[in-house]
Motif scaffolding. Sequence first.
Motif, mmCIF file in Angstrom:
data_model
loop_
_atom_site.group_PDB
_atom_site.id
_atom_site.type_symbol
_atom_site.label_atom_id
_atom_site.label_comp_id
_atom_site.label_asym_id
_atom_site.label_seq_id
_atom_site.Cartn_x
_atom_site.Cartn_y
_atom_site.Cartn_z
ATOM 1 N N ALA A 24 8.273 -28.246 61.362
ATOM 2 C CA ALA A 24 9.598 -28.775 61.032
ATOM 3 C C ALA A 24 9.565 -30.293 60.941
ATOM 4 C CB ALA A 24 10.615 -28.320 62.070
ATOM 5 N N ALA A 25 8.806 -30.927 61.826
ATOM 6 C CA ALA A 25 8.700 -32.383 61.807
ATOM 7 C C ALA A 25 8.043 -32.889 60.533
ATOM 8 C CB ALA A 25 7.904 -32.864 63.024
ATOM 9 N N ARG A 26 7.296 -32.026 59.855
ATOM 10 C CA ARG A 26 6.626 -32.402 58.610
ATOM 11 C C ARG A 26 7.520 -32.168 57.389
ATOM 12 N NH1 ARG A 26 0.876 -32.531 59.686
ATOM 13 N NH2 ARG A 26 0.454 -31.774 61.797
ATOM 14 N N GLY A 27 8.673 -31.539 57.595
ATOM 15 C CA GLY A 27 9.593 -31.269 56.509
ATOM 16 C C GLY A 27 9.456 -29.851 55.996
ATOM 17 N N GLY A 28 10.254 -29.513 54.999
ATOM 18 C CA GLY A 28 10.180 -28.194 54.406
ATOM 19 C C GLY A 28 11.076 -27.194 55.102
ATOM 20 N N THR A 29 10.770 -25.930 54.891
ATOM 21 C CA THR A 29 11.570 -24.838 55.433
ATOM 22 C C THR A 29 10.734 -24.048 56.431
ATOM 23 O OG1 THR A 29 12.870 -24.638 53.405
ATOM 24 C CG2 THR A 29 12.841 -22.732 54.865
ATOM 25 N N VAL A 30 11.291 -23.813 57.593
ATOM 26 C CA VAL A 30 10.608 -23.057 58.646
ATOM 27 C C VAL A 30 11.416 -21.797 58.922
ATOM 28 C CG1 VAL A 30 9.732 -23.101 61.007
ATOM 29 C CG2 VAL A 30 9.726 -25.198 59.642
ATOM 30 N N LEU A 31 10.773 -20.654 58.784
ATOM 31 C CA LEU A 31 11.394 -19.360 59.045
ATOM 32 C C LEU A 31 10.900 -18.864 60.395
ATOM 33 C CD1 LEU A 31 10.799 -17.723 55.534
ATOM 34 C CD2 LEU A 31 12.683 -19.231 56.255
ATOM 35 N N LEU A 32 11.822 -18.668 61.313
ATOM 36 C CA LEU A 32 11.477 -18.273 62.676
ATOM 37 C C LEU A 32 11.731 -16.791 62.868
ATOM 38 C CD1 LEU A 32 13.200 -21.161 64.667
ATOM 39 C CD2 LEU A 32 10.952 -21.160 63.559
ATOM 40 N N HIS A 33 10.746 -16.097 63.401
ATOM 41 C CA HIS A 33 10.923 -14.688 63.761
ATOM 42 C C HIS A 33 10.984 -14.551 65.269
ATOM 43 C CE1 HIS A 33 8.781 -11.308 65.711
ATOM 44 N NE2 HIS A 33 9.695 -10.612 65.070
#
Length: 270
Positions: A24-33
Amino acid sequence: MNRRTTLITGATQGLGLGIALDLAARGGTVLLHGRDRGRLDRAAAEVGAAAPAATVRTYRADLADLDQVHAMAAEIRAAEPRLDGLINNAVAGGGAEPLKRELSRQGHELRFAVNHLAPYALTRDLLPLLTASAPARVVNVASIGQEAVDFDDIMLERDYEGLRAYCRSKVALITATFHLATELRGTGVTVNTLHPAHLMDTDGVREYGLDPVTGIDEGVRPTVRLLIDPVLESTTGRYFDQFTDARAHEQTYDADARERLMKLTHALIG
């Protein structure tokens, strides 16, 4: 990283949460399961607060139930326009009662189900999205703890012990990694596996009664490297001991054993 979308299983605590915070700190989209809605929401809030510029979305499923695995994959395929990375991190460890044999929703030995069947089923179900997003990477979190799968007692109905079940499930996961990497050559999707760090400070390690010897960050760095390092763009079908390209258990390279395991796996995942 500003356009990368990555799914991390088991992202509500431990290594999975650490990976999510890093990405997340690097940017973009993070999908958490996660399997618990409350813990999943808390993890999403923590990641969002730490990296306000990142996009965070959540998906819930109990990986001990293959029906839920398939349903989550279908939900992700329907909702997400792309998937650049998948980190299969969720794990069932040795357990607080290691002599108690537990079963998945479908009646399979729990560690074999969560640590091998579920990530393989999830990866296969997400392949259309991964290949459409190529280049894409799959990272399977394994372990240096490895023991040969016994095909005469695949579900450990004899002499059960949780850590033994865990070690066998990790050999199955590594074997499946090598199988998928061979199948997917030329598609732009790479598949690798690693031992992230020795006895990290996680609930699973403590639950089994072991004393942690390394922090979560020790496992985050080599795992994220496999996902984003441009040097590894074409590397596939490898097992790493942290940052070192290493050799896994000998059974994982046995062609006959691999064929037997994958035939059984495909039958079990439906």
